[in-house]
Motif scaffolding. Structure first.
Motif, short mmCIF file in Angstrom:
data_model
loop_
_atom_site.label_atom_id
_atom_site.label_comp_id
_atom_site.label_asym_id
_atom_site.label_seq_id
_atom_site.Cartn_x
_atom_site.Cartn_y
_atom_site.Cartn_z
N ASP A 1 -75.94 8.82 23.07
CA ASP A 1 -76.59 8.19 24.22
C ASP A 1 -76.20 8.95 25.50
O ASP A 1 -75.06 9.42 25.62
CB ASP A 1 -76.16 6.74 24.37
CG ASP A 1 -76.60 5.87 23.20
OD1 ASP A 1 -77.30 6.39 22.30
OD2 ASP A 1 -76.24 4.68 23.18
N VAL A 2 -77.14 9.03 26.42
CA VAL A 2 -76.86 9.71 27.69
C VAL A 2 -77.29 8.81 28.84
O VAL A 2 -78.44 8.37 28.91
CB VAL A 2 -77.59 11.06 27.77
CG1 VAL A 2 -77.27 11.73 29.11
CG2 VAL A 2 -77.21 11.97 26.62
N SER A 3 -76.36 8.52 29.73
CA SER A 3 -76.63 7.74 30.94
C SER A 3 -76.64 8.70 32.12
O SER A 3 -75.68 9.43 32.33
CB SER A 3 -75.55 6.66 31.12
OG SER A 3 -75.82 5.88 32.26
N THR B 1 -74.69 18.79 35.79
CA THR B 1 -76.14 18.88 35.72
C THR B 1 -76.57 18.98 34.27
O THR B 1 -76.12 19.88 33.55
CB THR B 1 -76.67 20.10 36.51
OG1 THR B 1 -76.31 19.96 37.89
CG2 THR B 1 -78.18 20.20 36.39
N ILE B 2 -77.40 18.05 33.83
CA ILE B 2 -77.93 18.09 32.47
C ILE B 2 -79.13 19.03 32.42
O ILE B 2 -79.23 19.89 31.55
CB ILE B 2 -78.35 16.68 32.01
CG1 ILE B 2 -77.17 15.72 32.05
CG2 ILE B 2 -78.94 16.74 30.60
CD1 ILE B 2 -77.55 14.27 31.79
N TYR C 1 -71.61 20.30 29.24
CA TYR C 1 -71.92 21.66 28.77
C TYR C 1 -72.81 21.62 27.53
O TYR C 1 -73.79 22.35 27.42
CB TYR C 1 -70.62 22.40 28.46
CG TYR C 1 -70.85 23.78 27.89
CD1 TYR C 1 -71.20 24.85 28.72
CD2 TYR C 1 -70.73 24.01 26.51
CE1 TYR C 1 -71.42 26.11 28.19
CE2 TYR C 1 -70.96 25.27 25.99
CZ TYR C 1 -71.30 26.31 26.82
OH TYR C 1 -71.52 27.56 26.29
N THR C 2 -72.50 20.70 26.61
CA THR C 2 -73.28 20.64 25.37
C THR C 2 -74.65 20.03 25.59
O THR C 2 -75.59 20.30 24.85
CB THR C 2 -72.53 19.83 24.30
OG1 THR C 2 -72.21 18.53 24.81
CG2 THR C 2 -71.26 20.53 23.89
N LEU C 3 -74.79 19.19 26.63
CA LEU C 3 -76.09 18.56 26.90
C LEU C 3 -77.08 19.53 27.50
O LEU C 3 -78.29 19.37 27.34
CB LEU C 3 -75.91 17.37 27.83
CG LEU C 3 -75.42 16.08 27.19
CD1 LEU C 3 -75.13 15.05 28.27
CD2 LEU C 3 -76.42 15.53 26.20
N ARG D 1 -83.26 17.24 39.85
CA ARG D 1 -81.96 17.44 39.19
C ARG D 1 -81.58 16.18 38.45
O ARG D 1 -81.58 15.08 39.01
CB ARG D 1 -80.89 17.78 40.22
CG ARG D 1 -79.49 17.93 39.62
CD ARG D 1 -78.46 18.35 40.66
NE ARG D 1 -77.13 18.29 40.10
CZ ARG D 1 -76.20 17.39 40.45
NH1 ARG D 1 -76.46 16.50 41.38
NH2 ARG D 1 -75.01 17.39 39.89
N VAL D 2 -81.27 16.32 37.16
CA VAL D 2 -80.83 15.21 36.32
C VAL D 2 -79.36 15.46 35.96
O VAL D 2 -79.01 16.53 35.46
CB VAL D 2 -81.68 15.12 35.03
CG1 VAL D 2 -81.21 13.98 34.15
CG2 VAL D 2 -83.16 14.95 35.40
N TYR D 3 -78.49 14.46 36.21
CA TYR D 3 -77.06 14.68 36.02
C TYR D 3 -76.40 13.44 35.45
O TYR D 3 -76.92 12.33 35.53
CB TYR D 3 -76.40 15.09 37.34
CG TYR D 3 -76.58 14.13 38.48
CD1 TYR D 3 -75.64 13.16 38.77
CD2 TYR D 3 -77.72 14.21 39.30
CE1 TYR D 3 -75.81 12.27 39.82
CE2 TYR D 3 -77.89 13.33 40.36
CZ TYR D 3 -76.94 12.37 40.62
OH TYR D 3 -77.11 11.49 41.67
N LEU D 4 -75.23 13.65 34.85
CA LEU D 4 -74.50 12.56 34.19
C LEU D 4 -74.05 11.50 35.19
O LEU D 4 -73.56 11.82 36.27
CB LEU D 4 -73.28 13.11 33.47
CG LEU D 4 -73.49 13.88 32.16
CD1 LEU D 4 -72.15 14.43 31.67
CD2 LEU D 4 -74.11 12.98 31.10
#
Length: 227
Positions: free
Chosen positions: A51-53, A129-130, A14-16, A119-122
């Protein structure tokens, strides 16, 4: 413990949202259907403080099934037809870091005006969904790309090169960006006609040169070999 992990993952997702920014925005691609390699060049930046993967998928919606895609991310350029990032090869961005997505399209001479979604997601939660990045394709025999100088005339020379390069038919070029093959930006230059670009400090290998116009629209992406 598992419940707390789930709550943290949902909170992080949610925060991303809104913390991953991309350029250009919007992503508009105009080309002719007889083109065999149409490139949408998208730079993504992690504006969050962690960091985000993440993984990615190409969602073609109503785009013609004959259209074939190839995506290059931080790790490698996948084979044509791969529309989902393998779970074994997530991308990782540290705070403030950016990367380049290169989405290649071969329309196989099929005309369409369609929107395709990246779509970019964790990695840790495939339902999260980021960011969704819509790509607006206008692949028509007569397209808005006919209203500007033909980008097919833009070439880099000499190529391969050892020390420098120039750009031919560069009247509409305003900025030149150099990336390595995994999308890390190495240099940015303001462009003037006939300018030499010194790459003597770069290591031998393959690089990508992105040419922008005065409105920061991508005119063309060229491959450059340093020998």
């Amino acid at each position: 413990m598992r419940q707390y992990l789930l709550i943290f993952t949902v909170f992080l997702c949610y925060t991303l949202q809104g913390q991953f920014v991309y350029t250009p925005d919007p992503v508009d691609v105009n080309a002719r259907p007889n083109s065999t390699d149409i490139v949408a060049d998208i730079e993504v930046t992690n504006m969050f403080d962690t960091d985000v993967s993440f993984l990615w998928s190409i969602e073609r919606d109503a785009a013609p099934m004959e259209w074939e895609f190839q995506l290059c991310d931080q790790n490698l350029c996948y084979n044509w037809g791969v529309e989902d990032c393998p779970t074994s090869k997530p991308n990782l961005l540290v705070p403030g870091e950016d990367m380049l997505f290169m989405i290649h399209l071969n329309p196989h001479e099929i005309e369409s005006q369609s929107q395709v979604n990246l779509r970019v997601y964790l990695e840790s939660n495939t339902d999260s969904t980021i960011v969704n990045i819509p790509i607006n394709y206008s692949i028509m025999t007569t397209s808005s790309s006919d209203d500007v100088s033909d980008p097919d005339n833009l070439v880099i020379y000499p190529n391969p090169t050892e020390d420098f390069f120039q750009i031919k038919s560069d009247d509409n070029v305003s900025e030149v960006l150099i990336f390595n093959i995994v999308g890390k930006r190495l240099a940015t230059f303001n462009h003037t006609p006939g300018k030499n670009y010194d790459i003597s400090e770069l290591e031998k290998g393959l690089y990508l040169v992105r040419l922008l116009d005065k409105s920061n629209n991508i005119i063309k992406v060229l491959r450059l070999t340093k020998k």
